[in-house]
Design an enzyme around this catalytic site. Structure first.
Site, PDB file in Angstrom:
ATOM      1  N   HIS A  37      -4.835  10.565   5.537  1.00 39.83           N
ATOM      2  CA  HIS A  37      -3.768   9.758   6.152  1.00 39.83           C
ATOM      3  C   HIS A  37      -3.055  10.430   7.325  1.00 39.83           C
ATOM      4  O   HIS A  37      -2.303   9.775   8.055  1.00 39.83           O
ATOM      5  CB  HIS A  37      -2.732   9.331   5.111  1.00 39.83           C
ATOM      6  CG  HIS A  37      -2.207  10.441   4.233  1.00 39.83           C
ATOM      7  ND1 HIS A  37      -1.580  11.554   4.730  1.00 39.83           N
ATOM      8  CD2 HIS A  37      -2.210  10.573   2.885  1.00 39.83           C
ATOM      9  CE1 HIS A  37      -1.219  12.326   3.719  1.00 39.83           C
ATOM     10  NE2 HIS A  37      -1.591  11.765   2.592  1.00 39.83           N
TER      11      HIS A  37
ATOM     12  N   ASP B 288      -2.383  -0.627   6.648  1.00 36.93           N
ATOM     13  CA  ASP B 288      -3.343  -1.064   5.634  1.00 36.93           C
ATOM     14  C   ASP B 288      -2.860  -2.306   4.904  1.00 36.93           C
ATOM     15  O   ASP B 288      -3.667  -3.165   4.526  1.00 36.93           O
ATOM     16  CB  ASP B 288      -3.604   0.065   4.636  1.00 36.93           C
ATOM     17  CG  ASP B 288      -4.516   1.147   5.209  1.00 36.93           C
ATOM     18  OD1 ASP B 288      -4.899   1.024   6.392  1.00 36.93           O
ATOM     19  OD2 ASP B 288      -4.833   2.108   4.489  1.00 36.93           O
TER      20      ASP B 288
ATOM     21  N   ASP C 267       0.850  -1.184   0.000  1.00 35.12           N
ATOM     22  CA  ASP C 267       0.000   0.000   0.000  1.00 35.12           C
ATOM     23  C   ASP C 267       0.886   1.234   0.000  1.00 35.12           C
ATOM     24  O   ASP C 267       2.035   1.195   0.466  1.00 35.12           O
ATOM     25  CB  ASP C 267      -0.922   0.013   1.224  1.00 35.12           C
ATOM     26  CG  ASP C 267      -1.928   1.158   1.167  1.00 35.12           C
ATOM     27  OD1 ASP C 267      -2.636   1.272   0.141  1.00 35.12           O
ATOM     28  OD2 ASP C 267      -2.012   1.947   2.125  1.00 35.12           O
TER      29      ASP C 267
ATOM     30  N   HIS D 142      -5.797   6.301   7.349  1.00 35.30           N
ATOM     31  CA  HIS D 142      -5.096   5.420   6.427  1.00 35.30           C
ATOM     32  C   HIS D 142      -3.601   5.457   6.755  1.00 35.30           C
ATOM     33  O   HIS D 142      -3.039   6.501   7.061  1.00 35.30           O
ATOM     34  CB  HIS D 142      -5.300   5.878   4.974  1.00 35.30           C
ATOM     35  CG  HIS D 142      -6.683   5.649   4.475  1.00 35.30           C
ATOM     36  ND1 HIS D 142      -6.954   5.224   3.196  1.00 35.30           N
ATOM     37  CD2 HIS D 142      -7.890   5.763   5.087  1.00 35.30           C
ATOM     38  CE1 HIS D 142      -8.259   5.102   3.034  1.00 35.30           C
ATOM     39  NE2 HIS D 142      -8.845   5.442   4.172  1.00 35.30           N
TER      40      HIS D 142
END
Length: 252
Positions: free
Chosen positions: A64, A166, A14, A161
């Site tokens: 994020h 993740d 990711d 995030h």
């Protein structure tokens, strides 16, 4: 560790970025990867924050939580490019919405003038779990959070995030999507496999013959009456005897 030609090697990956799309000059600011051999996490991972040499969009920060100040003293992609390449080379990459992450990775290598690395598909295969989920669950929400809920994967720590978190969550989701229960040993201790995902044979563990017998709870008269009423409703709606009734009348 050389990662070339290791069978059944997967890297769940990711990224987080300054924004989108990549064609507007946006850059990667975090990469997170975890390694699987067969269906087992190896404990090896690759994780780095990057200085993108540009401002991070406010909308991206809201997703994020990575700020311009936080990445100001982090390495540039060119400083980690070789290590990152060696980590993913030869693996099957497992990515949720792969086109997004692969596009940014290709762009980072292209900006370095490394044309031989500027197409991930030349040295990795790619599996997109978003596409997989859409095929399996058409018309439903297939975000990572939605898949966690659907497959019972704990994502309680995912307030924002984050690439490494993740990728760890996605690894659990992928294992659940492709194999259901990820660890099962009915043979007692020692059945943990050899790291390739194959179970190892172990002696069968017998149950104690003197153990307490399982309690049998039989249906009450009211429950039996409700059952017959339900069978009658099924027969009326289907125009024929219910399968349960047919089985009860079948010869021994």
């Amino acid at each position: 560790m050389t990662t070339d030609n290791i069978p059944n090697r997967y890297v769940v990956l990711d990224t987080e970025t300054t924004g989108m799309p990549v064609t507007d000059g946006h850059r990667i600011i975090e990469i997170g990867c975890v390694e699987l051999l067969g269906r087992r996490l190896t404990g090896r991972h690759f994780h780095v924050y990057l200085n993108p040499d540009r401002e991070i969009d406010e909308g991206a920060i809201a997703v994020h939580g990575i700020t311009n100040d936080y990445v100001a003293d982090k390495p540039r992609f060119r400083e980690v490019a070789d290590e990152f390449y060696e980590f993913i080379k030869g693996a099957q990459l497992i990515i949720h919405n792969a086109a997004f992450d692969v596009g940014f990775i290709n762009n980072e290598f292209a900006l370095l003038g490394q044309s031989e690395r500027a197409d991930v598909s030349d040295y990795c295969s790619v599996l997109d779990t978003l596409m997989m989920a859409r095929e399996r669950h058409p018309g439903q929400r297939n975000s990572l959070d939605a898949l966690c809920k659907r497959y019972g994967v704990d994502n309680s720590n995912r307030e924002l995030h984050g690439a490494l978190l993740d990728s760890e969550i996605l690894a659990d989701v992928y294992l659940a999507m492709t194999g259901g229960q990820t660890h099962l040993s009915l043979a007692g201790e020692g059945g943990d496999g050899d790291g390739s995902g194959r179970q190892q044979a172990t002696p069968i563990r017998r149950l104690d013959a003197g153990r307490p017998r399982t309690r049998v709870i039989r249906a009450s008269e009211d429950e039996l009456a409700a059952h017959l009423t339900r069978l009658a409703a099924i027969e009326k709606s289907s125009g024929g005897p219910a399968l349960w009734a047919q089985l009860e009348k079948a010869p021994e």
